[in-house]
Design a protein around this motif. Structure first.
Motif, PDB file in Angstrom:
ATOM      1  N   GLY A  60       0.669  -1.197  -0.164  1.00  0.00           N
ATOM      2  CA  GLY A  60      -0.030   0.088   0.070  1.00  0.00           C
ATOM      3  C   GLY A  60       0.673   1.229   0.105  1.00  0.00           C
ATOM      4  N   GLY A  61       2.018   1.065   0.366  1.00  0.00           N
ATOM      5  CA  GLY A  61       2.942   2.244   0.199  1.00  0.00           C
ATOM      6  C   GLY A  61       2.384   3.509   0.943  1.00  0.00           C
ATOM      7  N   LEU A  62       2.579   4.556   0.484  1.00  0.00           N
ATOM      8  CA  LEU A  62       2.147   5.815   1.088  1.00  0.00           C
ATOM      9  C   LEU A  62       0.832   6.145   1.738  1.00  0.00           C
ATOM     10  CD1 LEU A  62       3.016   8.732   1.687  1.00  0.00           C
ATOM     11  CD2 LEU A  62       2.557   9.701  -0.135  1.00  0.00           C
ATOM     12  N   ALA A  63      -0.141   5.430   0.854  1.00  0.00           N
ATOM     13  CA  ALA A  63      -1.587   5.816   1.130  1.00  0.00           C
ATOM     14  C   ALA A  63      -1.974   4.820   2.527  1.00  0.00           C
ATOM     15  CB  ALA A  63      -2.545   5.188  -0.087  1.00  0.00           C
ATOM     16  N   GLN A  64      -1.277   3.744   2.282  1.00  0.00           N
ATOM     17  CA  GLN A  64      -1.752   2.511   3.563  1.00  0.00           C
ATOM     18  C   GLN A  64      -0.677   2.906   4.746  1.00  0.00           C
ATOM     19  OE1 GLN A  64      -4.325   0.358   3.176  1.00  0.00           O
ATOM     20  NE2 GLN A  64      -3.609   0.055   5.592  1.00  0.00           N
ATOM     21  N   GLN A  65       0.576   3.152   4.648  1.00  0.00           N
ATOM     22  CA  GLN A  65       1.343   3.300   5.568  1.00  0.00           C
ATOM     23  C   GLN A  65       1.817   4.784   5.914  1.00  0.00           C
ATOM     24  OE1 GLN A  65       1.636   0.318   6.755  1.00  0.00           O
ATOM     25  NE2 GLN A  65       1.324  -1.118   4.837  1.00  0.00           N
ATOM     26  N   GLY A  66       1.826   5.359   5.032  1.00  0.00           N
ATOM     27  CA  GLY A  66       2.253   6.756   5.330  1.00  0.00           C
ATOM     28  C   GLY A  66       3.769   6.869   5.407  1.00  0.00           C
ATOM     29  N   TYR A  67       4.208   8.082   5.362  1.00  0.00           N
ATOM     30  CA  TYR A  67       5.765   8.459   5.324  1.00  0.00           C
ATOM     31  C   TYR A  67       6.428   7.832   6.633  1.00  0.00           C
ATOM     32  CZ  TYR A  67       4.764  11.942   1.753  1.00  0.00           C
ATOM     33  OH  TYR A  67       4.512  12.652   0.568  1.00  0.00           O
ATOM     34  N   PRO A  68       7.519   7.536   6.588  1.00  0.00           N
ATOM     35  CA  PRO A  68       8.487   7.174   7.652  1.00  0.00           C
ATOM     36  C   PRO A  68       8.519   8.513   8.601  1.00  0.00           C
ATOM     37  CG  PRO A  68       9.937   7.392   5.787  1.00  0.00           C
ATOM     38  CD  PRO A  68       8.540   7.551   5.319  1.00  0.00           C
ATOM     39  N   ILE A  69       8.559   8.140   9.844  1.00  0.00           N
ATOM     40  CA  ILE A  69       8.706   9.467  10.849  1.00  0.00           C
ATOM     41  C   ILE A  69       9.779   8.909  11.815  1.00  0.00           C
ATOM     42  CG2 ILE A  69       6.277  10.026  10.800  1.00  0.00           C
ATOM     43  CD1 ILE A  69       5.829   8.594  13.158  1.00  0.00           C
ATOM     44  N   THR A  70      10.428   7.676  11.507  1.00  0.00           N
ATOM     45  CA  THR A  70      11.626   7.526  12.329  1.00  0.00           C
ATOM     46  C   THR A  70      12.795   6.758  11.500  1.00  0.00           C
ATOM     47  OG1 THR A  70      11.033   5.320  13.206  1.00  0.00           O
ATOM     48  CG2 THR A  70      10.488   7.198  14.440  1.00  0.00           C
ATOM     49  N   GLU A  71      13.845   6.444  11.859  1.00  0.00           N
ATOM     50  CA  GLU A  71      14.622   5.620  11.240  1.00  0.00           C
ATOM     51  C   GLU A  71      14.335   4.307  11.933  1.00  0.00           C
ATOM     52  OE1 GLU A  71      17.231   6.355   8.805  1.00  0.00           O
ATOM     53  OE2 GLU A  71      15.992   8.175   8.883  1.00  0.00           O
ATOM     54  N   GLU A  72      15.067   3.215  11.483  1.00  0.00           N
ATOM     55  CA  GLU A  72      14.756   1.791  11.997  1.00  0.00           C
ATOM     56  C   GLU A  72      15.648   1.976  13.297  1.00  0.00           C
ATOM     57  OE1 GLU A  72      15.818  -2.994  10.970  1.00  0.00           O
ATOM     58  OE2 GLU A  72      15.576  -1.401   9.407  1.00  0.00           O
ATOM     59  N   MET A  73      15.026   1.284  14.331  1.00  0.00           N
ATOM     60  CA  MET A  73      15.503   1.348  15.695  1.00  0.00           C
ATOM     61  C   MET A  73      15.334   0.267  16.548  1.00  0.00           C
ATOM     62  SD  MET A  73      13.182   4.236  17.506  1.00  0.00           S
ATOM     63  CE  MET A  73      11.131   4.152  17.572  1.00  0.00           C
ATOM     64  N   GLN A  74      15.653  -0.054  17.844  1.00  0.00           N
ATOM     65  CA  GLN A  74      15.429  -1.377  18.570  1.00  0.00           C
ATOM     66  C   GLN A  74      14.313  -0.523  19.690  1.00  0.00           C
ATOM     67  OE1 GLN A  74      17.032  -4.404  18.808  1.00  0.00           O
ATOM     68  NE2 GLN A  74      17.402  -3.513  16.398  1.00  0.00           N
ATOM     69  N   GLU A  75      13.178  -1.673  19.797  1.00  0.00           N
ATOM     70  CA  GLU A  75      12.010  -1.254  20.876  1.00  0.00           C
ATOM     71  C   GLU A  75      11.917  -2.473  21.587  1.00  0.00           C
ATOM     72  OE1 GLU A  75       8.888   1.929  20.071  1.00  0.00           O
ATOM     73  OE2 GLU A  75       8.043  -0.202  19.620  1.00  0.00           O
ATOM     74  N   LEU A  76      11.417  -2.270  22.656  1.00  0.00           N
ATOM     75  CA  LEU A  76      10.778  -3.447  23.454  1.00  0.00           C
ATOM     76  C   LEU A  76       9.288  -3.269  23.060  1.00  0.00           C
ATOM     77  CD1 LEU A  76      11.404  -5.380  25.853  1.00  0.00           C
ATOM     78  CD2 LEU A  76      10.496  -3.674  27.538  1.00  0.00           C
ATOM     79  N   SER A  77       8.737  -4.508  22.884  1.00  0.00           N
ATOM     80  CA  SER A  77       7.525  -4.731  22.404  1.00  0.00           C
ATOM     81  C   SER A  77       6.571  -4.625  23.638  1.00  0.00           C
ATOM     82  CB  SER A  77       7.293  -6.287  21.806  1.00  0.00           C
ATOM     83  OG  SER A  77       5.945  -6.220  21.463  1.00  0.00           O
ATOM     84  N   GLU A  78       5.315  -4.041  23.470  1.00  0.00           N
ATOM     85  CA  GLU A  78       4.300  -3.812  24.427  1.00  0.00           C
ATOM     86  C   GLU A  78       3.360  -5.396  24.537  1.00  0.00           C
ATOM     87  OE1 GLU A  78       2.947   0.250  25.392  1.00  0.00           O
ATOM     88  OE2 GLU A  78       3.225   0.032  23.254  1.00  0.00           O
ATOM     89  N   THR A  79       3.613  -6.190  23.364  1.00  0.00           N
ATOM     90  CA  THR A  79       3.060  -7.145  23.351  1.00  0.00           C
ATOM     91  C   THR A  79       3.371  -8.569  24.045  1.00  0.00           C
ATOM     92  OG1 THR A  79       1.945  -6.437  20.970  1.00  0.00           O
ATOM     93  CG2 THR A  79       1.725  -8.787  21.713  1.00  0.00           C
ATOM     94  N   ASP A  80       4.790  -8.679  23.522  1.00  0.00           N
ATOM     95  CA  ASP A  80       5.283  -9.856  24.329  1.00  0.00           C
ATOM     96  C   ASP A  80       6.529  -9.591  25.200  1.00  0.00           C
ATOM     97  OD1 ASP A  80       7.255  -9.368  22.357  1.00  0.00           O
ATOM     98  OD2 ASP A  80       6.877 -11.061  20.986  1.00  0.00           O
ATOM     99  N   GLY A  81       6.952  -8.349  25.457  1.00  0.00           N
ATOM    100  CA  GLY A  81       8.143  -7.959  26.152  1.00  0.00           C
ATOM    101  C   GLY A  81       9.608  -8.148  25.363  1.00  0.00           C
ATOM    102  N   LYS A  82       9.521  -8.627  24.260  1.00  0.00           N
ATOM    103  CA  LYS A  82      10.857  -9.040  23.840  1.00  0.00           C
ATOM    104  C   LYS A  82      11.250  -7.497  22.758  1.00  0.00           C
ATOM    105  CE  LYS A  82       9.796 -13.825  22.886  1.00  0.00           C
ATOM    106  NZ  LYS A  82       9.672 -14.963  21.927  1.00  0.00           N
ATOM    107  N   THR A  83      12.621  -7.534  22.511  1.00  0.00           N
ATOM    108  CA  THR A  83      13.341  -6.580  21.837  1.00  0.00           C
ATOM    109  C   THR A  83      13.218  -6.521  20.224  1.00  0.00           C
ATOM    110  OG1 THR A  83      14.342  -5.529  23.561  1.00  0.00           O
ATOM    111  CG2 THR A  83      15.076  -4.831  21.592  1.00  0.00           C
TER     112      THR A  83
END
Length: 540
Positions: A60-83
């Motif tokens: 879907g590109g721009l219409a479905q996902q929108g523009y990127p607002i960050t670079e790729e990064m590491q994050e702790l998931s709020e769903t399963d607690g994994k990074t």
């Protein structure tokens, strides 16, 4: 958050269907796309690379996902607690899962589930299932999808891209333009109907859930400072909103108090009420606020409990005259309060969806005055109602309160304590989240209301304990303290170095989304609210 847990379980329940549907969609898209390795987006100044770019272009590109607002990064998931490696877009968050084979090595965060659970913990009000010809009932969630929303869902990725519907259609005020639209929530998206765009590809638009989530987790909180000489007191918070009481005049002689707030997703200020007279003692859950209204023009007139849904703009009355209403507490779609008439003082609970009201406790009084037990304060979760009763007064001990709890499912009432010392009946000295209760003073105590187990979290000189999930905060030694119950040892930490003094309405500290917020009633910031991100506060 029961609905949030239910929605998460739906993901597992529908996994086999998701895999089959997602594979066919990915191959179809891959056969018709030319994939590049890197693309820079000057509109936001961010780059998308490799597998994330491939997914963006094929889904879907721009219409479905929108523009990127960050670079790729590491994050702790709020769903399963994994990074995981993640990247935020305006309408989605991509998660990299190298443990999975393509196309499931990129998954979308459940932004719709998070947003719906935080804004509407009791379920969105006035939902209407779409029963138009051709509409579909999803047994996994019990929600219907039809009309333009069904057309859009089928044409834009269906189940793997949007997820199951987790609400029916309802009216919601947009946080972007303040207008009211018909919306429907899905696991990974929110659809908005724009009839002004009828006949164009933009008749259905997606909310910018990725932008909202990023702001909530990473951007600073911009609480507007009060005008010179005015004060901010009584802060209260939910996952979506911070609200507080603010004087509209520099001196109490001429002042009335209004309730203002801040949308934690957009950092935009909101006005809850600016009615005549005092609007006090707010309680907030999701996007709904209730408060004590004294808009009548005399000090002896009856007090009412009013409410407003900040997401839909709907205003409503919880309880109005001829009796005085006070001590409101809100959780999900239930509100509790104390009603006082000439012959009785009652603790009432109302379901805001069904309008059913029942009595939890009552005391007889004579000529508007009680010579026996009275209510101190109330606290409410979706599982329990807890209140304090003034059991007796002695010259040696002063006011002696007893705490009682009602299981809202069984409506069984039991005594929690016998002669708790030091609880004064202030509105911020007991707090309940799920089946866990914290109370003071002078010690901060934690109790599991299911098992009756109790322990001291902090000994001596503490006030204003508040609990949200596994986090407890309080005021001690003129500082903000806290503890995370799920951490090893659960050791209390000083979370802010700023000195806090006592003033009008005492000191209040609350948890609002990812933030700790407190009222400075002394020192250089007297009359202003201060805030600190939870993760930052506990990491030092």
């Amino acid at each position: 958050m029961k609905r949030l847990r239910k929605a998460l379980s739906v993901v597992a329940f529908g996994a086999s269907l998701l895999l089959a549907y997602g594979l066919s969609y990915y191959i179809s898209a891959a056969d018709n796309q030319v994939v590049t390795n890197s693309r820079y987006f000057p509109e936001t100044g961010h780059t998308v690379e490799g597998r994330f770019l491939q997914y963006w272009e094929q889904n879907g590109g721009l219409a479905q996902q929108g523009y990127p607002i960050t670079e790729e990064m590491q994050e702790l998931s709020e769903t399963d607690g994994k990074t995981y490696s993640v990247q935020y877009f305006e309408r989605a968050v991509f998660e990299r899962h190298p443990e999975n084979q393509a196309p499931y090595d990129v998954l979308l965060s459940l932004l719709g589930v998070f947003e719906y659970g935080e804004r509407y913990p009791g379920g969105a009000p006035a939902q209407q299932p779409n029963t138009a010809a051709g509409s579909v009932l999803f047994h996994e969630t019990g929600k219907r999808l039809g009309g333009k929303f069904l057309e859009y869902w089928r044409a834009h990725g269906g189940l793997p891209q949007q997820g199951y519907p987790i609400s029916d259609e309802f009216q919601e005020v947009s946080v972007l333009d303040g207008k009211t639209y018909t919306v429907q929530y899905f696991e990974r998206a929110v659809f908005e109907l724009h009839p002004e765009n009828a006949g164009t590809p933009h008749e259905v638009l997606l909310s910018q859930l990725g932008t909202f989530r990023y702001r909530a987790r990473y951007q600073s909180l911009n609480i507007p400072a009060p005008p010179m000489g005015r004060k901010q007191v009584m802060p209260r918070g939910s996952e979506s909103f911070l609200v507080w009481v603010e004087s509209n005049q520099p001196t109490r002689t001429n002042a009335a108090y209004d309730i203002l707030g801040l949308d934690l997703k957009t950092n935009q200020p909101v006005t809850v009420t600016t009615a005549v007279g005092d609007q006090l003692f707010p309680s907030v859950s999701g996007s709904t606020v209730v408060w004590v209204d004294t808009s009548h023009s005399c000090s002896t007139c009856d007090y009412d409990i009013l409410g407003k849904d900040l997401a839909t703009g709907r205003e409503f009355s919880v309880a109005t005259g001829p009796n005085d209403q006070s001590h409101p507490a809100l959780a999900g779609n239930k509100v509790a309060w104390v009603e006082m008439s000439q012959d009785a003082m009652k603790l009432l609970v109302k379901d805001l969806t069904s309008n059913e009201t029942f009595e939890a406790q009552s005391f007889p009084i004579q000529n508007g005055t009680s010579n026996g037990p009275t209510f101190g304060t109330t606290a409410l979760s979706e599982e329990y109602l807890v209140w304090s009763e003034l059991a007796r007064y002695t010259r040696e001990s002063g006011q002696v309160f007893e705490l009682r709890a009602m299981n809202l499912e069984t409506r069984e009432v039991r005594s929690i304590t016998n002669g708790v010392m030091g609880i004064t009946g202030a509105t911020d000295e007991i707090s309940v989240s799920g089946h866990h209760l914290v109370y003071g003073t002078p010690d901060v105590r934690l109790m599991d209301l299911d098992t009756g187990e109790s322990r001291v979290l902090f000994k001596g000189g503490a006030s204003s304990p508040q609990i949200q999930g596994n986090t407890v905060v309080w005021i001690a030694q003129s500082r903000v303290w806290g503890v995370r119950l799920n951490e090893p040892g659960a050791t209390p930490k000083q979370l802010a170095t700023e000195a806090i003094g006592r003033g009008d309405y005492g000191v209040g500290v609350v948890i609002a989304g990812e933030w700790i917020v407190w009222n400075n009633s002394g020192g250089p910031n007297a009359g202003k609210l201060s805030a600190k991100r939870l993760n930052e506060a506990f990491s030092k």
